[in-house]
Design an enzyme around this catalytic site. Structure first.
Site, short mmCIF file in Angstrom:
data_model
loop_
_atom_site.label_atom_id
_atom_site.label_comp_id
_atom_site.label_asym_id
_atom_site.label_seq_id
_atom_site.Cartn_x
_atom_site.Cartn_y
_atom_site.Cartn_z
N LYS A 126 8.63 -13.01 -11.19
CA LYS A 126 7.22 -12.67 -11.51
C LYS A 126 6.55 -13.83 -12.25
O LYS A 126 5.35 -14.08 -12.07
CB LYS A 126 7.16 -11.40 -12.35
CG LYS A 126 7.25 -10.11 -11.54
CD LYS A 126 5.98 -9.87 -10.72
CE LYS A 126 6.10 -8.61 -9.87
NZ LYS A 126 5.02 -8.47 -8.88
N SER B 246 3.53 -9.09 -14.43
CA SER B 246 4.24 -8.03 -15.15
C SER B 246 4.56 -8.39 -16.59
O SER B 246 4.88 -9.54 -16.91
CB SER B 246 5.56 -7.74 -14.42
OG SER B 246 6.40 -6.95 -15.22
N TYR C 269 14.08 -10.52 -11.78
CA TYR C 269 12.74 -10.00 -11.47
C TYR C 269 11.69 -10.66 -12.36
O TYR C 269 10.65 -11.14 -11.89
CB TYR C 269 12.72 -8.47 -11.66
CG TYR C 269 11.33 -7.87 -11.62
CD1 TYR C 269 10.72 -7.54 -10.41
CD2 TYR C 269 10.62 -7.61 -12.80
CE1 TYR C 269 9.44 -7.00 -10.38
CE2 TYR C 269 9.34 -7.07 -12.77
CZ TYR C 269 8.76 -6.76 -11.56
OH TYR C 269 7.50 -6.22 -11.54
N ILE D 16 0.83 -1.23 0.00
CA ILE D 16 0.00 0.00 0.00
C ILE D 16 0.85 1.27 0.00
O ILE D 16 0.40 2.33 -0.45
CB ILE D 16 -1.00 -0.01 1.19
CG1 ILE D 16 -2.06 1.09 1.00
CG2 ILE D 16 -0.27 0.16 2.53
CD1 ILE D 16 -3.24 0.98 1.94
N LEU E 109 0.22 -6.51 -4.19
CA LEU E 109 1.04 -5.57 -4.98
C LEU E 109 2.47 -5.49 -4.46
O LEU E 109 3.33 -4.88 -5.09
CB LEU E 109 0.41 -4.17 -4.95
CG LEU E 109 -1.07 -4.06 -5.31
CD1 LEU E 109 -1.47 -2.60 -5.43
CD2 LEU E 109 -1.36 -4.78 -6.61
N ALA E 110 2.74 -6.05 -3.30
CA ALA E 110 4.09 -5.93 -2.72
C ALA E 110 5.09 -6.73 -3.55
O ALA E 110 4.78 -7.83 -4.03
CB ALA E 110 4.08 -6.43 -1.28
N ALA E 111 6.28 -6.16 -3.70
CA ALA E 111 7.35 -6.85 -4.43
C ALA E 111 8.63 -6.05 -4.32
O ALA E 111 8.60 -4.85 -4.03
CB ALA E 111 6.99 -7.00 -5.91
N GLN E 112 9.76 -6.71 -4.57
CA GLN E 112 10.99 -6.00 -4.93
C GLN E 112 10.78 -5.74 -6.41
O GLN E 112 10.93 -6.64 -7.24
CB GLN E 112 12.22 -6.87 -4.63
CG GLN E 112 13.56 -6.16 -4.74
CD GLN E 112 13.82 -5.51 -6.08
OE1 GLN E 112 13.54 -4.31 -6.27
NE2 GLN E 112 14.33 -6.24 -7.04
N SER E 113 10.45 -4.51 -6.78
CA SER E 113 9.89 -4.25 -8.11
C SER E 113 10.86 -3.61 -9.10
O SER E 113 10.48 -3.33 -10.23
CB SER E 113 8.65 -3.35 -7.96
OG SER E 113 9.07 -2.03 -7.66
N GLU F 146 7.23 -7.76 -17.84
CA GLU F 146 8.62 -8.23 -17.84
C GLU F 146 8.69 -9.73 -18.09
O GLU F 146 9.73 -10.24 -18.51
CB GLU F 146 9.28 -7.91 -16.50
CG GLU F 146 9.99 -6.59 -16.42
CD GLU F 146 11.32 -6.58 -17.18
OE1 GLU F 146 11.53 -5.62 -17.98
OE2 GLU F 146 12.13 -7.50 -17.01
N HIS G 70 3.41 1.20 -15.95
CA HIS G 70 2.50 2.31 -15.68
C HIS G 70 3.15 3.25 -14.67
O HIS G 70 3.80 2.82 -13.72
CB HIS G 70 1.12 1.82 -15.23
CG HIS G 70 1.17 0.72 -14.22
ND1 HIS G 70 1.37 -0.60 -14.57
CD2 HIS G 70 1.07 0.75 -12.88
CE1 HIS G 70 1.39 -1.33 -13.48
NE2 HIS G 70 1.21 -0.54 -12.43
#
Ligand code: NAP
Ligand code: G4F
Length: 320
Positions: free
Chosen positions: A153, A125, A149, A11, A80-84, A127, A179
């Protein structure tokens, strides 16, 4: 009728903050999972902090999520949490796998244990398409990830599909293309550019160091994309969807428009720096959003040019 309740992991991130705003507007109770840190990082949600319930938990710790789900009983979970950040995934591949990959199993399994009737959204993603096998990319395009990553994913995507098929759970994977927004992290190329444009225009910086200017991305506006996440959890049957604009532009073109917006030429300020090249690059992404258009009734509202200029204007105001 009882209020719907949603749990959002991540969040405090770009998407989490927009999704929380959107769900509050839709009348939801919003529970946000935050991880422990030594300093507070609520910049993106401080304006709604009194309207959401923030609870401690971590994708690395399944017990924390089981307790959180038991205590708050959401009907929808948005993971939605991630090492993004792709670049970081090359220097921290194992950590990225733990959080961005295995973290999905931990939260899915927590949902299965506490209440398999909870609807689940996984932030997958573009990706995952990596070295693209077709143009444009759709839900049926084979995957070929090009970074730790992307690989993590892809694991998250397939474990979501697997829990749906194994346990009959309402679990969806949203394959979202890039986005952006004024809330984008400063390390991502779009925000790095718009922030630098503002600082150069205001006389605070003299140059902008970038890597591959020829990479192309399908860039949309984050606020448009969180509507698609919500729509995916309101259908009769769970499914996976590509969410994108269907248009692609190079990093160079992004620079041209961003610098041009303040009357400057990018060629006068951008310096190519090898440090920002990746060991393996994703050269081209462009998504086919036909299924999301058709089945969810979803369409993006903000154009590429509007997005770039919105971000430059925001950074000009913030840097004054
Ligand atoms: P972001 O701004 O980097 O936010 C990531 C969020 O994850 C932050 O709230 C972060 O918390 C949290 N987090 C990281 N590790 C965690 C852990 N171990 N436990 C709990 N929370 C943790 O990312 P975003 O751009 O909003 O993207 C949201 C999701 O969509 C991510 O999963 C991303 O990979 C995916 N995605 C993004 C895009 C895009 O273009 N933005 C496209 C496709 C998919 P802190 O604030 O504490 O760091
Ligand atoms: O902005 P980026 O770092 O985003 P990237 O790698 O496309 O990943 C983002 O989008 C994914 C969806 O496809 C998400 F899943 C992911 O979480 C993240 O949100 O880089 C975009 C492009 C790359 O080709 C990169 O090589 O810009 C190129 N680039 C050129 N110079 C740069 C730079 N990227 C960054 N971050 N910094 C540079 O200086």
């Amino acid at each position: 009728m009882a209020k719907k309740r949603a749990l959002i992991t991540g969040i405090t991130g770009q998407d989490g903050s927009y999704l929380a705003e959107y769900l509050l507007e839709q009348g939801y109770d919003v529970i946000g999972m935050i991880r422990r840190s030594s300093t507070v990082n609520f910049e993106r949600i401080h304006h709604i902090q009194d309207k959401v319930t923030l609870v401690a938990g971590d994708l690395l710790d399944e017990v924390s999520m089981i307790n959180l789900l038991r205590d708050h009983r959401p009907s929808e979970v948005y993971n939605l949490a991630a090492q993004s950040f792709v670049q970081t995934s090359f220097s921290q591949p194992v950590f990225t796998g733990e959080v961005t990959g295995l973290g999905v199993t931990r939260i899915l399994d927590a949902v299965r244990v506490v209440d398999p009737g909870i609807r689940f959204y996984q932030a997958s993603s573009s990706e995952m398409f990596g070295k693209v096998q077709a143009v444009p990319q759709s839900e049926t395009t084979p995957f070929y990830p090009r970074s730790p990553y992307g690989v993590a994913k892809l694991y998250g995507h397939w474990i979501t599909v697997n829990y749906r098929e194994s346990y009959d759970m309402y679990a969806c994977s949203g394959i979202l293309f890039n986005h952006e927004s004024p809330r984008r992290g400063l390390e991502f190329v779009t925000r790095k550019i718009t922030n630098a444009v503002a600082r150069i225009k205001l006389g605070k910086d003299k140059e902008l160091r970038l890597g591959n200017l020829d990479a192309k991305r399908d860039w949309g506006y984050a606020k448009d994309y969180v509507r698609a996440m919500h729509l995916m959890l309101q259908q009769n049957t769970p499914d996976d969807y590509v969410v994108s604009t269907g248009e692609t532009y190079s990093v160079r073109r992004f620079c041209e428009i961003a610098f041009g917006h303040v009357g400057l030429k990018y060629e006068d300020y951008v310096v190519i720096d090898e440090r920002f090249y990746r060991p393996a690059e994703v050269e081209l992404l462009v998504g086919d959003p036909a299924k999301a258009n058709r089945e969810l009734g979803w369409k993006p509202e903000v154009t590429f040019e509007q997005l770039v200029t919105m971000m430059v204007e925001s950074d000009l105001a913030a840097n004054k």
